[in-house]
Scaffold this active site. Structure first.
Site, PDB file in Angstrom:
ATOM      1  N   SER A 171      14.276  11.380  42.812  1.00 13.06           N
ATOM      2  CA  SER A 171      15.541  11.858  42.243  1.00 13.06           C
ATOM      3  C   SER A 171      16.770  11.272  42.945  1.00 13.06           C
ATOM      4  CB  SER A 171      15.592  13.382  42.269  1.00 13.06           C
ATOM      5  OG  SER A 171      15.437  13.851  43.594  1.00 13.06           O
ATOM      6  N   ASP A 206      21.791  22.690  48.192  1.00  8.99           N
ATOM      7  CA  ASP A 206      21.117  21.387  48.094  1.00  8.99           C
ATOM      8  C   ASP A 206      21.869  20.408  48.990  1.00  8.99           C
ATOM      9  OD1 ASP A 206      20.500  18.753  47.399  1.00  8.99           O
ATOM     10  OD2 ASP A 206      20.335  19.172  45.247  1.00  8.99           O
ATOM     11  N   HIS A 264      20.631  15.807  47.639  1.00 10.22           N
ATOM     12  CA  HIS A 264      21.206  14.968  46.574  1.00 10.22           C
ATOM     13  C   HIS A 264      22.685  14.697  46.898  1.00 10.22           C
ATOM     14  CE1 HIS A 264      17.755  16.759  44.263  1.00 10.22           C
ATOM     15  NE2 HIS A 264      17.607  15.471  44.019  1.00 10.22           N
TER      16      HIS A 264
END
Ligand SMILES: *[C@@H]1O[C@H](CO)[C@@H](O)[C@H](O)[C@H]1NC(C)=O
Ligand SMILES: *[C@@H]1O[C@H](CO)[C@@H](O)[C@H](O)[C@H]1NC(C)=O
Ligand SMILES: *[C@@H]1O[C@H](CO)[C@@H](O)[C@H](O)[C@H]1NC(C)=O
Ligand SMILES: *[C@@H]1O[C@H](CO)[C@@H](O)[C@H](O)[C@H]1NC(C)=O
Ligand SMILES: *[C@@H]1O[C@H](CO)[C@@H](O)[C@H](O)[C@H]1NC(C)=O
Ligand SMILES: *[C@@H]1O[C@H](CO)[C@@H](O)[C@H](O)[C@H]1NC(C)=O
Length: 410
Positions: A140, A388, A391
């Protein structure tokens, strides 16, 4: 943790089939128009393919280390595009859409010591990609970089000359600039070799199993690409991992727990053997994006115990800073495998984004992204618990990775 956040298949599929239809129509019109235009002078002029003149025109010299430098605040040139104008923007990295109010993370420019990175020119890149296929392969983080690349080039293409397709085994997503017949794709293979996490949406499994010796199913999809950009790191962040010799579902498979650096090396050897044997090195440029650092422990940069990237608004300024989210032993495995490949006459360029990204504790989504499960009272009371910190918000750090990549492609 990595597998928390994915794009729902339904959204992609609907958009995909609609766009494929539109695309077919557009494509046939465009082919007709192009064949007319080729003989006239309406076609954009070809760019000089002389990398040296590009460099001297833009200030970067071949001797300058692009990966060593500092971030400078530059709200005049950054961001390079708007979050909401990008077709493929993912809910995993659309931080403003999900409520982030402090937007300063968008305004930082990477300034290598001793040079400037050439300004990204989408037209120039598309000329280079004419009739070509560029594929990002990985997890990702790599998909975030692919989204960033689409956002960067999209703004310079008229809306009727771009389209998006969706291909059926779900692992491959393609963006096509019709006017250039240039395709920029993302292929989901978080461990590069086969694993039980290969499904692009349903990979949140309790146990991770890797077939470190098998890559063909994935590799045959991208072997003929002109530019390949790989990554694989976060999914290996655990002390050991279950390795399978044999096939999934077969009764005589042999399973063994293996220390991660060793399993990672076996997987990358499989990958590099495939490259050496199957990739035409005079046609294909190959890149490997180094590990993307995480910011889960504020103690690393002198912050409070128990905190992480949540509410961080500024980059770290201490030169050479490196946190506990980076595992140098895995980076060394990548370097060793790529060095060995070089002795076999095959060169892969490492895009060494680790150090420059280490400084950017401010640039992760933290809580400003789509949440994939309803949050509990405990979580809501403690936002760090569901932040998070791996990312990257877009526009942001991944755009700079692509600017560096762009420099090497041209
Ligand atoms: C850019 O930043 C400077 C200094 O922080 C500020 O004075 C200026 O208004 C900002 N410009 C824009 C366009 O936001
Ligand atoms: C980008 O490249 C195109 C094609 O070479 C050129 O015409 C254009 O002037 C460039 N744009 C900028 C801002 O340099
Ligand atoms: C379009 O690009 C693909 C590679 O992505 C290439 O195989 C094909 O030949 C190109 N089409 C034309 C008409 O050049
Ligand atoms: C993707 O689907 C096509 C057609 O169904 C198939 O030929 C191909 O092998 C699939 N690729 C992967 C990686 O599963
Ligand atoms: C490899 O690529 C080059 C340049 O595109 C081409 O001329 C050559 O025929 C290719 N070799 C093979 C074995 O396909
Ligand atoms: C990447 O950069 C880091 C820090 O600057 C350095 O330690 C490492 O050796 C570099 N790796 C490669 C492959 O250049």
């Amino acid at each position: 943790m990595v597998d928390k956040a994915e794009i729902t298949p339904a959204t992609w599929a609907v958009r995909g089939s609609f766009h494929s239809l539109v695309a077919l129509l557009v494509a046939s019109v465009v082919v007709a128009v192009l064949s007319l235009a080729r003989n006239g002078s309406h076609f954009p002029p070809l760019v000089p393919n002389d990398a040296v003149s590009l460099r001297s025109a833009t200030g970067a010299t071949p001797s300058c280390d692009l990966f060593s430098g500092r971030w400078v605040y530059d709200n005049a040139s950054y961001p390079l595009y708007e979050e909401k104008r990008c077709t493929f923007m993912s809910d995993q990295v659309a931080c403003e859409k999900f409520g982030r109010r402090d937007l300063e993370y968008r305004h930082w420019r990477w300034r290598p010591h001793g040079c400037d990175i050439p300004r990204f020119n989408a037209t120039w890149l598309l000329e280079r990609l004419r009739n070509k296929r560029m594929v990002y392969v990985g997890d990702s983080l790599n998909r975030g970089q692919w989204v960033s690349m689409i956002c960067l080039v999209e703004s310079s293409i008229p809306p009727d000359l771009k389209w998006i397709s969706y291909r059926h085994n779900h692992s491959l997503i393609a963006f096509n600039a019709v006017e250039y017949n240039a395709t920029i794709e993302f292929y989901w293979a978080p461990m590069l070799v086969e694993s039980n996490s290969d499904h692009p949406y349903n990979h949140r499994l309790p146990e991770r199993i890797v077939r470190v010796q098998v890559i063909e199913k994935h590799a045959k999809v991208w072997s003929d690409a002109d530019i390949l950009v790989f990554n694989s790191y976060l999914w290996w962040l655990r002390p050991e991992i279950k390795v399978l010799w044999g096939s999934f579902g077969s009764a005589d498979g042999i399973y063994k727990m293996v220390q991660v650096p060793r399993a990672y090396e076996m997987a990358l050897n499989t990958w590099s053997d495939w490259l050496a044997v199957h990739i035409n090195k005079s046609k294909t440029q190959v890149f490997f994006v180094s590990m993307s650092p995480t910011h889960d422990r504020a103690e690393d940069w002198g912050g409070l115990d128990g905190h992480n990237c949540y509410q961080e608004t500024e980059p770290i300024t201490r030169e050479g800073y490196s946190g506990s989210g980076s595992k140098p032993e895995l980076m060394q495995v990548v370097e060793a495998v790529i060095d060995r490949l070089r002795t076999r006459g095959f060169s892969v360029r490492i895009l060494n984004i680790t150090q420059l990204s280490e400084y950017r504790k401010d640039a992760h989504p933290s809580i400003y992204k789509r949440q994939w499960h309803p949050l509990s009272q405990e979580e809501l009371a403690d936002p760090t618990s569901y932040s998070d910190c791996f990312h990257w918000c877009l526009p942001g750090v991944s755009d700079v990775w692509n600017e560096l990549l762009y420099n090497y492609i041209l």
